[in-house]
Design a protein around this motif. Sequence first.
Motif, short mmCIF file in Angstrom:
data_model
loop_
_atom_site.label_atom_id
_atom_site.label_comp_id
_atom_site.label_asym_id
_atom_site.label_seq_id
_atom_site.Cartn_x
_atom_site.Cartn_y
_atom_site.Cartn_z
N GLU A 179 -17.94 13.57 73.29
CA GLU A 179 -18.50 12.79 72.18
C GLU A 179 -17.64 11.58 71.86
O GLU A 179 -18.17 10.51 71.56
CB GLU A 179 -18.68 13.68 70.95
CG GLU A 179 -19.82 14.67 71.10
CD GLU A 179 -19.92 15.68 69.97
OE1 GLU A 179 -19.06 15.67 69.06
OE2 GLU A 179 -20.86 16.49 70.00
N SER A 180 -16.32 11.74 71.95
CA SER A 180 -15.43 10.61 71.67
C SER A 180 -15.59 9.51 72.72
O SER A 180 -15.27 8.35 72.47
CB SER A 180 -13.97 11.07 71.60
OG SER A 180 -13.45 11.33 72.90
N MET A 181 -16.07 9.89 73.90
CA MET A 181 -16.31 8.93 74.98
C MET A 181 -17.75 8.42 74.97
O MET A 181 -18.16 7.67 75.85
CB MET A 181 -16.00 9.57 76.34
CG MET A 181 -14.57 10.06 76.50
SD MET A 181 -13.35 8.75 76.29
CE MET A 181 -13.66 7.80 77.74
N GLY A 182 -18.54 8.89 74.00
CA GLY A 182 -19.93 8.46 73.91
C GLY A 182 -20.83 9.13 74.93
O GLY A 182 -21.85 8.56 75.32
N GLU A 183 -20.46 10.33 75.35
CA GLU A 183 -21.21 11.05 76.38
C GLU A 183 -21.60 12.43 75.88
O GLU A 183 -20.98 12.96 74.97
CB GLU A 183 -20.35 11.27 77.64
CG GLU A 183 -19.89 10.04 78.32
CD GLU A 183 -18.97 10.35 79.49
OE1 GLU A 183 -19.34 9.97 80.61
OE2 GLU A 183 -17.92 10.96 79.29
N SER A 184 -22.57 13.00 76.53
CA SER A 184 -22.86 14.42 76.32
C SER A 184 -21.84 15.21 77.14
O SER A 184 -21.18 14.66 78.03
CB SER A 184 -24.28 14.76 76.80
OG SER A 184 -24.36 14.63 78.22
N ALA A 185 -21.73 16.49 76.84
CA ALA A 185 -20.81 17.33 77.61
C ALA A 185 -21.24 17.36 79.08
O ALA A 185 -20.40 17.29 79.98
CB ALA A 185 -20.77 18.75 77.04
N THR A 186 -22.54 17.41 79.33
CA THR A 186 -23.04 17.43 80.71
C THR A 186 -22.67 16.14 81.43
O THR A 186 -22.20 16.17 82.59
CB THR A 186 -24.55 17.64 80.74
OG1 THR A 186 -24.84 18.91 80.14
CG2 THR A 186 -25.10 17.62 82.15
N SER B 62 -15.30 23.66 72.91
CA SER B 62 -15.21 22.74 71.77
C SER B 62 -14.40 21.51 72.13
O SER B 62 -14.77 20.38 71.77
CB SER B 62 -14.59 23.44 70.57
OG SER B 62 -15.43 24.46 70.11
N VAL B 63 -13.29 21.71 72.83
CA VAL B 63 -12.45 20.58 73.24
C VAL B 63 -13.22 19.66 74.18
O VAL B 63 -13.18 18.42 74.03
CB VAL B 63 -11.14 21.08 73.91
CG1 VAL B 63 -10.37 19.95 74.55
CG2 VAL B 63 -10.28 21.82 72.89
N ILE B 64 -13.92 20.22 75.13
CA ILE B 64 -14.72 19.43 76.08
C ILE B 64 -15.79 18.65 75.33
O ILE B 64 -15.97 17.44 75.54
CB ILE B 64 -15.35 20.33 77.16
CG1 ILE B 64 -14.27 20.90 78.08
CG2 ILE B 64 -16.39 19.56 77.97
CD1 ILE B 64 -14.74 22.03 78.98
#
Length: 71
Positions: free
Chosen positions: A47-54, A40-42
Amino acid sequence: MSEEKAGSYKGLTEARKRANKKYNDRFVEIKVRVTPEKRSVIKEHAESMGESATAFINRAIDEAMERDRSK
């Protein structure tokens, strides 16, 4: 009143299956085990960086390897 198309999905077409396979054949999977909380943290950070987790994980790996090479 127009007739709804709900329930008309009949699965993937053969063309879509081929396209999915062609795309997926370009990649391999690496499994990383984390706790649900860490996942969840990752995900939230990505998302806060505008990226997917991958995308975030790939960027983190690339940056760590670049730092290691600079030592």
